[in-house]
Scaffold this active site. Structure first.
Site: not given
Length: 943
Positions: A864-866
């Site tokens: 996950c990232c933004k």
């Protein structure tokens, strides 16, 4: 792939293949024979003896693949290979794949256009056509070398399914006319005669798992001028995921995007890799299921608040205020559910929509990233990663922080509140909700089993009577046990003082409510009351007596059933002794103390008393515990409800990803006995790899994400047999405990262990490890604070360690030894702990160790990232190449080139936002990225 259809003029259409129409005027095409749920066609390319436009120039070659659809009679730009540098005999590692649903037939024509790339950064972003009527710039970054075309049917019917075609140049035509001016004639683009031959191109059909015959090929490595002979052979494959699972899995996944590669191994043989990225319809299905449950839960709570009875003016005004705000929140949830039900066109939420209120419950960019590896010496293998944007409340924003900070602040302020409210800890509030849920579940069950007991009595069936009594006893004991908590007694006391004129008769007594009493003595008759007594002579110990009456009533029923069965047995003995010789005797000659109808008549009053006692307990307990919930809601309205909304939003996003990952993991390992034993014995580890920085708004996102992932502990799974074609998961429960029911077709369900088939709940253990990697993290480490990341990593390491301990204790020794042979899990955990405590800047070793441990433990992987684009793609592609190197012997000189192939045209360019024209690595060369995560040739990724 992002498909742009290009029109063809009437003149150009004269040179396209003419489809044959049937009697009804519909065109008939020959479909390609294929394996179900497999790509229809896959091929690889290689060029030979290319002629450079300038003498002594070292070519940097790329092949553009276009499709001429026989039905539309138009040219569609489809895909391209990677750039092979410094050779006139390029062998391309990136293949071409047409997924199962793509409209391709034997009459379909494929056009291959070869370019010499001069400016690689320009070429990278030219993945779609320029606007019509717009002339190309003077220097477009690449020059045309030649083209060739073929029909799909010719390729499939050719010897060994290999075609060698001549590449011809088009001297009278601008090489970019086909892309820049689709309105111009296609005559010179597709004719096979005319033009100078500038080399050959070989097209070879590829089938995953089949042996690739042919002579040894040569391919240029990353070291300039070095050659590596590669023998094209592979061992026979072994199935990694049963074919009969795929149709069911396809009910959850859709819109797959496939890419094909071939890479050399350390012993100069080929391995084949198919990348697949799929969307999941669970992105919208799970939020809709969850919101529906939350609406029902809130409506039930609001009704219970209304039924609290008469309260003093202070508390009554608070209740009215709470109900007003709660009704508004329910209306908001209903509006969101209505809007989500209208979303039928897309199966995922793009990052550009993360700020939309109606979509805030939907996860961002939820996809399955799957890598299927067929290597020469090892079994076929699947490697899955679920990629998703960090679960966070983007619409509400992060000005005041995320859930981790907001919840802490909320509880601190509540604890220090004044006389207007009664403070109950979060644990007590959660306990109150749990007891209320148990009441609502157990009361109808007890009533049902009591009716079944009476039915068995009316049928005079001793065995049925015993079984019904056993079920009634079990449920009633659970019911009685639910009220042993001191919270119920204290809540009753608090509610009494909130009544008008409520005065306590005697101080609270610590006396144990379990009093000794004879099981034969029936409880005194109950006096029905609408609520807790309002008069001043209320005795707190009355609750203990009311509560104990339920147990006494059950004891009376048990004693009566035993007595009836005992008398029935003695009566049968007497009848049997004279059965053969005294058949003519009348019924009056036998002494029958209790005729059949007496069983029902003697049990009915006792059952009625049990229900009355239980109803009195439920009435009092519900009101008192609802009063506890009123304290939480009454404080800081509407901030309390907005905090609940924020937590629901974040949890919904996290749960959608979890359910998707669980279903995919279940189907991949459905026929692995070790995995299934681990599933019901220990549960599954779910590892989230976070790439958020601890700077600015992303601090709030990380705080949201940490709470959302932690809340997944209250989720359990249950596998049931599907009774229809509807196999989508169903969610039941409440905010403190959800059960996700996963449906399997009968044939698949029968392969499960008995414990799972009987409905045992399957638990998951989520852990989150975050390492900020972008330029904002550089600022945080130099000028800000990274304590949030450090505390999250340390807390989750302890959770991972606990899971490992339970795993080692409960799993069989032979299964554990299998894991230890693969890698020393204990050593990996120690290494992970050392790296977490080292507090090293941008320590990506934490990510790799956590991912390795997760895979070794058969866990579910998330990245996950933004927005699940740039940083996520960088991490996933690096992980895939590392797996190929460590597990499948990828040639050391081809690690960087393999990374380049996977990163050149990322999947997210095709699936994240269809209108995107630029690659998603625009920030990859920033100084803030760790060196290992930066792209190998930075000028390739500039946008």
């Amino acid at each position: 792939m992002e498909i742009k259809e290009e029109g063809a003029s009437e003149e150009g259409q004269n040179f396209l293949p003419t489809p044959q129409a049937n009697d009804t005027g519909e065109f008939q095409f020959t479909s390609i024979q294929k394996t179900p749920n497999e790509p229809q066609l896959e091929f690889i390319l290689a060029c030979k003896d290319l002629v450079a436009p300038v003498r002594d120039r070292k070519l940097n070659t790329l092949v553009q693949i276009s499709v001429i659809h026989p039905a539309e009679q138009g040219l569609t730009r489809y895909s391209s290979t990677e750039i092979v540098e410094g050779t006139r005999d390029p062998l391309f590692l990136t293949g071409v794949t047409f997924p199962s649903e793509y409209p391709i037939y034997e009459e379909t024509k494929i056009k291959l256009t070869v370019y010499d790339v001069k400016d690689k950064s320009y070429d990278t972003v030219r993945t779609s056509v320029l606007p019509e009527h717009k002339d190309p710039p003077p220097e477009v970054g690449r020059s045309f070398l030649g083209y060739a075309s073929f029909k799909v049917g010719d390729l499939l019917k050719s010897k060994e399914q290999v075609l060698t075609l001549s590449l011809r140049e088009i001297p009278t035509r601008c090489p970019f006319d086909e892309c820049l001016h689709p309105h111009r004639p296609l005559t010179s683009m597709i004719t096979s005669d005319g033009g100078k031959v500038v080399g050959t191109i070989q097209v070879s059909v590829v089938k995953m798992g089949e042996i690739e015959d042919g002579e040894a090929d040569h391919i240029t490595t990353d070291v300039q001028g070095q050659k590596c002979a590669l023998v094209c052979e592979c061992t026979a494959p072994e199935t990694v995921s049963r074919k009969d699972n795929l149709p069911f899995l396809n009910a959850v996944l859709k819109n797959p995007v496939c890419k094909l590669y071939r890479f050399p191994t350390s012993d100069n043989k080929w391995m084949r890799i198919r990348e697949q990225m799929s969307e999941s319809i669970l992105s919208f299905h799970i939020p809709k299921e969850l919101i529906s449950l939350q609406i029902k839960e809130d409506l039930c709570r609001n009704q219970e608040l209304k039924e609290l009875g008469e309260l003093s003016p202070h508390w009554d005004n608070l209740r009215k205020n709470v109900l007003t705000h709660c009704d508004q929140m329910v209306n908001m949830y209903q509006d969101i559910l209505t809007e989500l039900s209208k979303e039928t066109g897309s199966s995922f939420k793009s990052s550009s929509s993360k700020g939309e209120k109606t979509l805030e419950f939907v996860p961002i960019n939820l996809h399955l990233q799957r890598m299927h590896v067929h290597s020469p010496h090892l079994k076929d293998a699947l490697y899955d990663v679920i990629t998703v944007g960090a679960p966070a409340a983007h619409f509400q924003g992060f000005k005041n922080g995320g859930l981790r900070k907001l919840l802490h602040r909320f509880e601190t302020e509540r604890r220090n509140t004044g006389y207007q409210f009664i403070y109950y800890s979060p644990e007590n509030t959660a306990k109150a909700k749990e007891v209320l849920s148990n009441i609502n579940q157990l009361q109808p069950l007890i009533a049902t089993h009591a009716d079944l007991l009476l039915n068995s009595a009316s049928q005079h069936s001793p065995d049925s009577l015993k079984n019904s009594l056993k079920m009634l006893s079990e449920k009633t004991e659970l019911f009685v046990h639910a009220f042993k908590d001191q919270l119920v007694r204290s809540a009753l006391l608090a509610l009494y003082t909130a009544r008008p004129g409520g005065v306590l008769k005697k101080p609270p007594s610590p006396k144990n409510s379990t009093e000794e009493s004879s099981s034969q003595d029936p409880p005194p008759p109950m006096r029905r009351q609408d609520s807790i007594p309002h008069h001043s002579d209320y005795d707190e110990e009355e609750w203990d007596r009311v509560w104990a009456h339920v147990g006494k009533s059950l004891n009376c029923i048990i004693a009566m059933v035993d007595k009836l069965i005992e008398r029935d047995g003695s009566g049968e003995g007497d009848d049997g002794s004279g059965k053969d010789g005294e058949k003519g005797h009348s019924l009056g000659d036998s002494v029958i103390t209790h005729p059949q109808e007496d069983w029902y008549e003697q049990l009915y009053p006792l059952i009625l008393t049990l229900k009355d006692c239980m109803g009195e307990v439920v009435n009092r307990a519900k009101q008192s515990l609802t009063f506890v919930l009123l304290q939480e809601l009454a404080y800081s309205l509407p901030q309390c409800l907005m905090l609940t909304l924020r937590r629901d939003v974040v949890f919904s996003q996290a749960l959608a990803g979890l359910v998707c990952g669980f279903i995919i993991k279940l189907h991949t390992s459905l026929y692995d006995p070790g995995f299934l034993e681990q599933l019901h014995t220990v549960g599954l580890i779910v590892q989230y790899e976070g790439l958020l920085s601890t700077y600015s708004e992303e601090i709030g996102m990380l705080e949201d994400m940490a709470v959302g992932i932690s809340d997944l502990k209250k989720v359990a799974f249950k596998i049931t047999e599907a009774t229809s074609n509807d196999v989508l998961p169903v969610i039941t429960g409440r905010r403190e405990h959800y059960v996700v029911e996963v449906k399997l077709p009968g044939r698949m369900f029968e392969s499960l262990p008995l414990q799972i088939k009987e409905g045992q709940l399957l638990h998951v253990y989520p852990v989150l490890f975050n390492v900020g990697i972008n330029e904002q993290q550089t600022l945080a480490e130099r000028f800000g604070d990274v304590s949030l990341q450090e505390s999250i990593n340390q807390e989750n390491f302890e959770l991972l360690k606990e899971y490992y301990t339970v795993f080692m204790e409960k799993m069989p020794p032979d299964y554990i030894s299998h894991f230890q042979e693969q890698n020393d899990l204990k050593g990996l955990l120690e290494n992970l702990q050392q790296n977490i405590q080292a507090k090293k800047r941008k320590n990506v070793e934490i990510m790799w160790l956590a991912a390795t441990i997760c895979r070794k433990l058969n866990g579910i992987r998330f990245t996950c990232c933004k927005s699940a684009k740039d940083r996520t793609s960088m991490s996933v592609t690096l992980e895939q190449c590392s797996i190929l190197r460590d597990e499948h012997q990828l040639h050391k000189d081809f690690f960087i080139r393999a990374l380049d192939c996977m990163r050149r045209l990322p999947h997210r360019k095709c699936t994240e936002e269809y209108q995107m024209q630029e690659v998603c690595f625009q920030h990859a060369t920033a100084d803030g990225f760790p060196q290992v995560l930066q792209t190998s040739r930075g000028d390739l990724w500039k946008s």
